[in-house]
Design an enzyme around this catalytic site. Structure first.
Site, PDB file in Angstrom:
ATOM      1  N   GLN A 187       0.840  -1.191   0.000  1.00 32.98           N
ATOM      2  CA  GLN A 187       0.000   0.000   0.000  1.00 32.98           C
ATOM      3  C   GLN A 187       0.884   1.253   0.000  1.00 32.98           C
ATOM      4  OE1 GLN A 187      -2.735   0.713   3.318  1.00 32.98           O
ATOM      5  NE2 GLN A 187      -4.314   1.284   1.869  1.00 32.98           N
ATOM      6  N   GLY A 314       2.557   1.333  11.499  1.00 33.64           N
ATOM      7  CA  GLY A 314       2.150   0.640  12.708  1.00 33.64           C
ATOM      8  C   GLY A 314       1.714  -0.773  12.385  1.00 33.64           C
ATOM      9  N   GLY A 315       0.885  -0.859  11.364  1.00 34.63           N
ATOM     10  CA  GLY A 315       0.407  -2.161  10.944  1.00 34.63           C
ATOM     11  C   GLY A 315      -0.054  -2.082   9.510  1.00 34.63           C
ATOM     12  N   GLU A 342      -6.159  -3.189  12.788  1.00 35.42           N
ATOM     13  CA  GLU A 342      -5.833  -4.046  11.633  1.00 35.42           C
ATOM     14  C   GLU A 342      -6.880  -5.131  11.455  1.00 35.42           C
ATOM     15  OE1 GLU A 342      -3.764  -2.660   9.861  1.00 35.42           O
ATOM     16  OE2 GLU A 342      -2.889  -1.372  11.392  1.00 35.42           O
ATOM     17  N   HIS A 345     -10.024  -3.944   9.693  1.00 37.39           N
ATOM     18  CA  HIS A 345      -9.894  -3.872   8.234  1.00 37.39           C
ATOM     19  C   HIS A 345     -10.418  -5.138   7.545  1.00 37.39           C
ATOM     20  CE1 HIS A 345      -8.070  -0.105   7.121  1.00 37.39           C
ATOM     21  NE2 HIS A 345      -7.077  -0.231   7.965  1.00 37.39           N
ATOM     22  N   GLU A 364     -10.218   3.819   5.959  1.00 35.33           N
ATOM     23  CA  GLU A 364      -9.614   4.180   7.248  1.00 35.33           C
ATOM     24  C   GLU A 364     -10.590   4.805   8.246  1.00 35.33           C
ATOM     25  OE1 GLU A 364      -7.027   2.887   8.021  1.00 35.33           O
ATOM     26  OE2 GLU A 364      -6.075   2.375   6.122  1.00 35.33           O
ATOM     27  N   ASP A 420       1.849   8.179  -1.166  1.00 31.80           N
ATOM     28  CA  ASP A 420       2.208   7.628   0.137  1.00 31.80           C
ATOM     29  C   ASP A 420       1.579   8.372   1.302  1.00 31.80           C
ATOM     30  OD1 ASP A 420       3.659   5.359  -0.414  1.00 31.80           O
ATOM     31  OD2 ASP A 420       5.506   6.481  -0.797  1.00 31.80           O
TER      32      ASP A 420
HETATM   33 ZN   LIG Z   1      -5.878   1.334   8.670  1.00 31.94          ZN
END
Ligand SMILES: [Zn+2]
Length: 671
Positions: A187, A314-315, A342, A345, A364, A420
């Protein structure tokens, strides 16, 4: 995929609170920081102009989904740790949408394309192709001539040792120090640096992979990892649920497995595995909680992969196998809301996916909202409230500095987005705030049922904001008329800032923190130990977040002596304390600051430190020194961010300026 820290509930301390003469006015509001009142921007033409167009184009991809889409991808790859490359073939099963199309266009970045073939009558035959010069953002467009509109096309390729989506670590850079390590971060648009593909979330496909490597490393993918797989250098994978390209993931290293439950577990280096399993033991409970709210977990296994500290996020919610930073393993579960995020998601993002980064909040914002509901359910409302307040204070800081066009949840077509950084605090925290607004207006019972049906209705699809709004109109707004107005929805989704009527969150614990902070700033008397000894990570974060931009040397020294912030193992505290130390000229923290910034590559934690440093000449010099030492261990994404910051620095020659130099760096993607 950010983390917002939490910690299991502890007993209260009402008597001590009373000592602090707590008044209602001292309670913290979601946007209580000076100048951060989420001030609604003045109404403008643009903000209230309804947007109904469903036409949507992903400006970050050369793919042409209206002509042809990938239905399945079969990879046959070899990992070469010495050359730092992946080489092999990618075979696409295609569905042609346009009878006149004669080309397949793929996204690539820094790939060497050896040959391209198409299958016709059971035979593989060469196809003409052209690899365009690289665009700095998008990479190289690979155009394949397919006059026969082949159902199967195969590309033979090799990655670059500098692939932007891969990091290759030497044994010395791992916990165990014996074996090398590699991992991907696809991503937002880095999958194209290790697989040629239609790199847009608008397209979903299933995949299989056969991967070979040196026999002493374990290889894992965002697929059906078998906890009992033999470590022998030859691995096969299958991902039977269709996923978007940014969820392609691979990792290899000295990885061992330990279960948390029948369907959940942890992969990590042997030196880390037990600490990780203990820290994340609530994972199964989190899955059950989310299922009770939003329907079944549809991906079979849910495992966590603990990466080295250089992981830039972070994840990352790679399906079936979330990639996790080790910086949230702090021994007291205080930062495990990252796992809730996470995991969430698996519904919002992986199951129902934005069709392009312009609709980032569909991933998000929904995920941050679901994360908060999981946290509330497991650890109590006071904790989930503290998390919301911390996030919203950071949002209020960040949003004011953003161009109006990017303050909207749904970014209008044509607005430039850095690939990004497309997923900003707006996507995460304003998105979650909007959903909390809807929850409050419609009530939990109605809104929870609506969301559950939404995840079901759009399962395994990629959608736009407008598709969400159409669905919400038919299934929520129109069924409960006069609950929200069209103007309110338009303002939330397409307007800048935070609407004035946004629901406010109160945290009782933070009211106590605020009283303690004000009392200390007014006199050099630190709050009683009985109070601060009971503070969780969240209370300390709020304490630090709410301090003035700079403190005197005596104040810094007093705090440090009492609470030992310098040298902290907690990255969330470090990312607040060290910038404050830099701005305040508290150079006693420099050595520990440098050690932390060199060891950790997670952008959210270190970019605020670099940002504070580059404000002055001596700070910039230190930043360059740290970066030179840290660079070999940083991920390419982190390297690019730090390089850009240093290149664009305009340092003042004098010591630290008094002006507020805090900058919250969002760690999108999600990450
Ligand atoms: Zn996320």
């Amino acid at each position: 995929m950010p983390s917002s820290p939490i910690r299991p509930r502890r007993a209260g301390f009402p008597q001590l609170a009373a000592l602090l003469l707590l008044s209602l006015s001292a309670l913290s509001l979601g946007a209580c920081k000076p100048g951060a009142e989420g001030s609604p921007a003045p109404a403008t033409e643009a903000r209230n102009t309804p947007v109904t167009a469903t036409a949507d184009r992903d400006e970050h991809s050369y793919a042409q989904p209206d002509k042809v889409v990938t239905e399945d991808l079969a990879l046959d790859l070899a990992l070469d740790f010495d050359a730092r490359t992946i080489a092999g073939t990618a075979t696409y099963t295609l569905q042609w949408k346009d009878d006149t199309a004669t080309e397949l266009v793929l996204d690539t970045r820094d790939l060497a394309i050896d040959k391209v073939e198409g299958e016709a009558d059971g035979q593989w035959q060469p196809l003409q192709f052209a690899l365009a010069p690289a665009d700095p953002t998008l990479g190289s467009k690979l155009t394949i001539e397919t006059p026969q509109r082949n159902t199967r096309v195969r590309v033979t390729y090799t990655t670059s040792p500098d692939a932007s989506g891969l990091q290759w670590l030497t044994p010395e850079m791992t916990e165990g120090g014996q074996l090398p390590f590699m991992f991907s971060q696809s991503q937002q648009i880095h999958a194209r640096s290790w697989v040629p593909l239609q790199d847009t979330p608008a397209i979903r496909y299933t995949y299989t992979a056969h991967v070979t490597s040196r026999p002493d490393v374990m290889v894992l993918m965002s697929a059906d990892n078998d906890p009992d797989a033999a470590r022998d250098g030859d691995y096969t994978f299958s991902m039977p649920q269709p996923i978007p390209s940014y969820l392609m993931a691979i990792a290899a290293g000295d990885l061992v497995f330990k279960p948390i439950s029948g369907r959940a577990g942890v992969w990590a280096e042997p030196a880390t595995i037990d600490r990780a399993v203990a820290e994340f033991e609530d994972t199964e409970k989190m899955i059950e909680t989310t299922e009770a709210l939003y329907g079944p977990y549809r991906w079979e296994r849910y495992d966590l992969l603990i990466l080295p500290p250089s992981f830039p996020y972070g994840g990352m919610e790679n399906p079936r196998l979330s990639f996790i930073t080790p910086t949230v393993i702090v021994g007291d579960k205080s930062l495990v809301s990252l796992i809730a995020h996470e995991l969430a998601h698996s519904w919002s993002g992986n199951l129902v996916t934005f069709s392009s980064a312009k609709h980032g909040w569909l991933n998000e914002g929904f995920t941050s909202y679901v994360e908060n509901r999981i946290v509330e359910s497991l650890y109590g409302k006071e904790f989930s409230d503290m998390e919301y307040v911390i996030a919203r204070n950071a949002l209020a800081d960040g949003i004011a500095a953003m161009p109006e066009a990017t303050q909207a949840l749904a970014v209008r077509p044509g607005t430039e987005l850095d690939a990004d950084d497309a997923l900003s605090a707006v996507s995460y925290d304003k998105g979650a705030w909007f959903l909390q607004f809807l929850e409050q207006r419609f009530g939990r019972e109605v809104f929870d049922a609506f969301l559950r049906d939404y995840f079901d209705h759009f399962a395994f699809q990629s959608i736009t904001t407008e598709q969400f709004l159409d669905y919400a109109r038919a299934n929520l707004f129109d069924k409960h008329p006069d609950t929200v107005t069209d103007a309110e929805i338009q303002e939330w989704v397409y307007g800048p800032g935070i609407p004035a009527y946004a629901p406010q969150v109160l945290s009782r614990n933070f009211g106590i923190v605020d009283s303690a902070r004000l009392a200390w700033l007014g006199s050099p008397q630190l709050p009683p130990r009985q109070i601060t000894d009971a503070w969780s990570t969240q209370e300390w974060l709020h304490f630090l977040d709410s301090l003035p931009p700079t403190l005197t040397h005596a104040q810094m020294a007093q705090l440090d002596a009492a609470y030992g912030f310098t040298g902290t193992d907690n990255g969330e505290i470090a990312m607040r304390w060290y910038p404050l130390a830099v701005r305040s000229g508290y150079t006693e923290a420099n050595d520990a600051l440098a050690a932390f910034t060199e060891r950790v590559g997670r952008r959210k934690l270190i970019m605020p430190i670099y940002t504070a440093l580059v404000q002055t000449e001596p700070g910039l010099a230190l930043a360059k020194e740290i970066f030179a030492r840290a660079r070999p261990g940083y991920h390419p994404i982190t390297t690019a961010s730090v390089e850009k910051l240093i290149a664009e620095a305009k340092p003042a020659p004098a010591p630290a300026p008094a002006a507020d130099a805090t900058t919250e760096t969002s760690e999108a993607p999600s990450p």
